[in-house]
Design a protein around this motif. Structure first.
Motif, PDB file in Angstrom:
ATOM      1  N   LEU A  21     -13.428 -48.103 -41.565  1.00 28.53           N
ATOM      2  CA  LEU A  21     -14.503 -48.456 -42.497  1.00 28.53           C
ATOM      3  C   LEU A  21     -15.667 -49.133 -41.775  1.00 28.53           C
ATOM      4  CD1 LEU A  21     -15.732 -48.911 -45.290  1.00 28.53           C
ATOM      5  CD2 LEU A  21     -14.153 -50.834 -45.598  1.00 28.53           C
ATOM      6  N   LEU A  22     -15.351 -49.960 -40.790  1.00 25.74           N
ATOM      7  CA  LEU A  22     -16.416 -50.668 -40.074  1.00 25.74           C
ATOM      8  C   LEU A  22     -17.381 -49.684 -39.414  1.00 25.74           C
ATOM      9  CD1 LEU A  22     -17.680 -53.303 -38.935  1.00 25.74           C
ATOM     10  CD2 LEU A  22     -16.170 -53.037 -36.973  1.00 25.74           C
ATOM     11  N   TRP A  23     -16.824 -48.704 -38.693  1.00 27.01           N
ATOM     12  CA  TRP A  23     -17.701 -47.772 -37.955  1.00 27.01           C
ATOM     13  C   TRP A  23     -18.422 -46.830 -38.902  1.00 27.01           C
ATOM     14  CZ3 TRP A  23     -18.527 -50.255 -33.956  1.00 27.01           C
ATOM     15  CH2 TRP A  23     -17.516 -50.911 -33.268  1.00 27.01           C
ATOM     16  N   PRO A  33     -20.988 -57.832 -40.336  1.00 25.47           N
ATOM     17  CA  PRO A  33     -20.796 -58.702 -39.169  1.00 25.47           C
ATOM     18  C   PRO A  33     -19.509 -58.342 -38.422  1.00 25.47           C
ATOM     19  CG  PRO A  33     -21.458 -59.992 -41.064  1.00 25.47           C
ATOM     20  CD  PRO A  33     -21.193 -58.598 -41.568  1.00 25.47           C
ATOM     21  N   ASN A  34     -19.575 -58.327 -37.123  1.00 19.20           N
ATOM     22  CA  ASN A  34     -18.372 -58.043 -36.330  1.00 19.20           C
ATOM     23  C   ASN A  34     -18.590 -58.551 -34.923  1.00 19.20           C
ATOM     24  OD1 ASN A  34     -18.956 -55.498 -34.349  1.00 19.20           O
ATOM     25  ND2 ASN A  34     -20.188 -55.362 -36.202  1.00 19.20           N
ATOM     26  N   LEU A  35     -17.549 -59.102 -34.328  1.00 20.53           N
ATOM     27  CA  LEU A  35     -17.642 -59.571 -32.945  1.00 20.53           C
ATOM     28  C   LEU A  35     -16.563 -58.955 -32.062  1.00 20.53           C
ATOM     29  CD1 LEU A  35     -18.251 -63.427 -33.400  1.00 20.53           C
ATOM     30  CD2 LEU A  35     -19.907 -61.719 -32.684  1.00 20.53           C
ATOM     31  N   CYS A  36     -15.417 -58.657 -32.640  1.00 21.60           N
ATOM     32  CA  CYS A  36     -14.299 -58.281 -31.771  1.00 21.60           C
ATOM     33  C   CYS A  36     -13.981 -56.792 -31.743  1.00 21.60           C
ATOM     34  CB  CYS A  36     -13.056 -59.074 -32.156  1.00 21.60           C
ATOM     35  SG  CYS A  36     -12.394 -58.679 -33.776  1.00 21.60           S
ATOM     36  N   ALA A  37     -14.623 -56.004 -32.606  1.00 19.27           N
ATOM     37  CA  ALA A  37     -14.264 -54.587 -32.678  1.00 19.27           C
ATOM     38  C   ALA A  37     -14.823 -53.807 -31.491  1.00 19.27           C
ATOM     39  CB  ALA A  37     -14.792 -53.997 -33.974  1.00 19.27           C
ATOM     40  N   ILE A  38     -14.045 -52.822 -31.037  1.00 19.40           N
ATOM     41  CA  ILE A  38     -14.477 -51.900 -29.996  1.00 19.40           C
ATOM     42  C   ILE A  38     -14.121 -50.508 -30.504  1.00 19.40           C
ATOM     43  CG2 ILE A  38     -14.031 -51.076 -27.648  1.00 19.40           C
ATOM     44  CD1 ILE A  38     -13.671 -53.863 -26.747  1.00 19.40           C
ATOM     45  N   PHE A  45      -8.291 -55.799 -32.802  1.00 23.02           N
ATOM     46  CA  PHE A  45      -7.654 -57.120 -32.683  1.00 23.02           C
ATOM     47  C   PHE A  45      -7.751 -57.887 -33.994  1.00 23.02           C
ATOM     48  CE2 PHE A  45     -10.597 -56.780 -28.861  1.00 23.02           C
ATOM     49  CZ  PHE A  45      -9.718 -56.034 -28.104  1.00 23.02           C
ATOM     50  N   ALA A  46      -8.820 -57.625 -34.767  1.00 25.81           N
ATOM     51  CA  ALA A  46      -9.085 -58.354 -36.017  1.00 25.81           C
ATOM     52  C   ALA A  46      -9.040 -59.859 -35.766  1.00 25.81           C
ATOM     53  CB  ALA A  46      -8.089 -57.952 -37.102  1.00 25.81           C
ATOM     54  N   ALA A  47      -9.665 -60.280 -34.685  1.00 29.08           N
ATOM     55  CA  ALA A  47      -9.594 -61.683 -34.270  1.00 29.08           C
ATOM     56  C   ALA A  47     -10.722 -62.527 -34.825  1.00 29.08           C
ATOM     57  CB  ALA A  47      -9.604 -61.761 -32.746  1.00 29.08           C
ATOM     58  N   CYS A  48     -11.909 -61.962 -34.966  1.00 32.95           N
ATOM     59  CA  CYS A  48     -13.056 -62.802 -35.340  1.00 32.95           C
ATOM     60  C   CYS A  48     -13.094 -63.121 -36.835  1.00 32.95           C
ATOM     61  CB  CYS A  48     -14.364 -62.166 -34.883  1.00 32.95           C
ATOM     62  SG  CYS A  48     -14.873 -60.720 -35.825  1.00 32.95           S
ATOM     63  N   ARG A  49     -12.504 -62.269 -37.661  1.00 38.33           N
ATOM     64  CA  ARG A  49     -12.429 -62.470 -39.121  1.00 38.33           C
ATOM     65  C   ARG A  49     -13.822 -62.603 -39.745  1.00 38.33           C
ATOM     66  NH1 ARG A  49      -7.862 -60.506 -39.580  1.00 38.33           N
ATOM     67  NH2 ARG A  49      -7.416 -61.425 -41.598  1.00 38.33           N
ATOM     68  N   LEU A  50     -14.747 -61.785 -39.262  1.00 39.15           N
ATOM     69  CA  LEU A  50     -16.106 -61.848 -39.799  1.00 39.15           C
ATOM     70  C   LEU A  50     -16.503 -60.558 -40.510  1.00 39.15           C
ATOM     71  CD1 LEU A  50     -18.054 -63.653 -36.939  1.00 39.15           C
ATOM     72  CD2 LEU A  50     -17.140 -64.618 -39.033  1.00 39.15           C
ATOM     73  N   CYS A  51     -15.609 -59.579 -40.526  1.00 40.04           N
ATOM     74  CA  CYS A  51     -15.995 -58.280 -41.092  1.00 40.04           C
ATOM     75  C   CYS A  51     -15.430 -58.081 -42.500  1.00 40.04           C
ATOM     76  CB  CYS A  51     -15.566 -57.152 -40.156  1.00 40.04           C
ATOM     77  SG  CYS A  51     -13.778 -57.015 -39.969  1.00 40.04           S
ATOM     78  N   PHE A  52     -15.223 -59.164 -43.218  1.00 41.37           N
ATOM     79  CA  PHE A  52     -14.659 -59.046 -44.570  1.00 41.37           C
ATOM     80  C   PHE A  52     -15.601 -58.309 -45.522  1.00 41.37           C
ATOM     81  CE2 PHE A  52     -11.864 -62.644 -43.370  1.00 41.37           C
ATOM     82  CZ  PHE A  52     -10.658 -62.081 -43.756  1.00 41.37           C
ATOM     83  N   VAL A  62     -10.974 -57.454 -47.585  1.00 43.58           N
ATOM     84  CA  VAL A  62     -10.220 -56.891 -46.453  1.00 43.58           C
ATOM     85  C   VAL A  62     -11.125 -56.867 -45.220  1.00 43.58           C
ATOM     86  CG1 VAL A  62      -8.788 -55.426 -47.927  1.00 43.58           C
ATOM     87  CG2 VAL A  62     -10.927 -54.513 -47.008  1.00 43.58           C
ATOM     88  N   THR A  63     -10.522 -56.827 -44.044  1.00 45.58           N
ATOM     89  CA  THR A  63     -11.337 -56.722 -42.824  1.00 45.58           C
ATOM     90  C   THR A  63     -11.690 -55.244 -42.608  1.00 45.58           C
ATOM     91  OG1 THR A  63      -9.228 -56.794 -41.619  1.00 45.58           O
ATOM     92  CG2 THR A  63     -10.559 -58.780 -41.600  1.00 45.58           C
ATOM     93  N   ALA A  64     -12.978 -54.989 -42.477  1.00 45.05           N
ATOM     94  CA  ALA A  64     -13.446 -53.600 -42.376  1.00 45.05           C
ATOM     95  C   ALA A  64     -12.950 -52.909 -41.115  1.00 45.05           C
ATOM     96  CB  ALA A  64     -14.968 -53.575 -42.423  1.00 45.05           C
ATOM     97  N   CYS A  65     -12.703 -53.685 -40.051  1.00 43.28           N
ATOM     98  CA  CYS A  65     -12.287 -53.046 -38.793  1.00 43.28           C
ATOM     99  C   CYS A  65     -10.849 -52.521 -38.852  1.00 43.28           C
ATOM    100  CB  CYS A  65     -12.466 -53.998 -37.615  1.00 43.28           C
ATOM    101  SG  CYS A  65     -11.395 -55.436 -37.647  1.00 43.28           S
ATOM    102  N   THR A  66     -10.051 -53.051 -39.777  1.00 48.10           N
ATOM    103  CA  THR A  66      -8.653 -52.594 -39.867  1.00 48.10           C
ATOM    104  C   THR A  66      -8.448 -51.660 -41.062  1.00 48.10           C
ATOM    105  OG1 THR A  66      -8.109 -54.564 -41.144  1.00 48.10           O
ATOM    106  CG2 THR A  66      -7.672 -54.656 -38.791  1.00 48.10           C
TER     107      THR A  66
HETATM  108  S1  FES Z   1     -14.579 -57.105 -36.279  1.00 49.24           S
HETATM  109 FE1  FES Z   1     -13.526 -58.937 -35.818  1.00 49.24          FE
HETATM  110  S2  FES Z   1     -12.028 -59.029 -37.390  1.00 49.24           S
HETATM  111 FE2  FES Z   1     -13.041 -57.166 -37.800  1.00 49.24          FE
END
Ligand code: FES
Length: 222
Positions: A21-23, A33-38, A45-52, A62-66
């Motif tokens: 969903l993020l991409w 917003p996203n910091l950790c996605a590649i 990793f879903a580490a930054c928790r900014l893509c809700f 939900v986190t968009a990257c996952t």
């Molecule tokens: S981009 Fe970091 S948790 Fe989704």
């Protein structure tokens, strides 16, 4: 992959079933917003928790990257519940960030500035006490500087060095507030097996890894 359609912020979008969903959002000009996605990492990793974001039918953001897209999905990236989580996460992150935009080479292309603007937040936390880490800066490498006080622990440099390049000079050490990205044995970067590809700089979303000579500091889209 099957072609599907979904709606993000009222915009009808075509995508492939199972895409992130993020991409999908970013590729269609909708910023999340996203910091950790590649992009090439199949296991975010879903580490930054900014893509809700909020998804219709889901009780919680939900986190968009996952999250993967499905037919008929309705997404709201500006929902109040999601934004509240993003703002809290951002504020927490900034409470231990060494804020020095006036002298930071990444200023203007820093992802933190972009996120703050997007969510209407201040870079300096309003509700939390700033706890600076005062870690030593590593300027041993001839081409770049690593300032762990500006690192947001997104893990992108760790991932590109290990997975994309097969080298692995960076890794995580310690836990909690002490957690840091560092080299093996905490040795200076110049003494490590760094191959000078500088990919870590192109993926760093902040001013933690920057060139010494003021070369372009723009963050490559992941
Ligand atoms: S981009 Fe970091 S948790 Fe989704």
């Amino acid at each position: 992959m099957k072609s599907i359609s979904l709606t993000i912020d009222g915009k009808r979008i075509k995508a492939r079933q199972g895409e992130s969903l993020l991409w999908v959002a970013l590729d269609n000009g909708i910023y999340i917003p996203n910091l950790c996605a590649i992009r090439e990492n199949p296991e975010p990793f879903a580490a930054c928790r900014l893509c809700f974001v909020e998804v219709e039918g889901r009780e919680r953001p939900v986190t968009a990257c996952t999250e993967t897209v499905t037919e008929g999905m309705v997404v709201n990236t500006r929902g109040e519940k999601a934004l509240r989580l993003v703002r809290s996460g951002f504020e927490l992150l900034m409470a231990s960030h060494h804020l020095d935009c006036a002298h930071c080479p990444r200023s203007g292309s820093c992802e933190l500035q972009k996120i703050a603007k997007h969510i209407g937040a201040k870079l300096k936390p309003k509700h939390l006490r700033v706890l600076e880490r005062n870690l030593p800066i590593d300027d041993s490498h001839p081409e770049f500087i690593y300032d762990p006080n500006k690192c947001v622990l997104c893990g992108r440099c760790v991932w590109v060095c290990h997975q994309r390049l097969g080298v692995g000079i960076f890794g995580f050490a310690h836990r909690g507030f002490e957690r840091v990205v560092t080299t093996f044995g905490d040795e200076p970067i110049a003494a490590s097996i760094c191959e000078n590809c500088t990919e870590c700089i192109s993926v760093c979303p902040t001013g933690a890894l920057v060139f010494k000579d003021g070369k372009s500091q723009s963050v490559k889209e992941q």
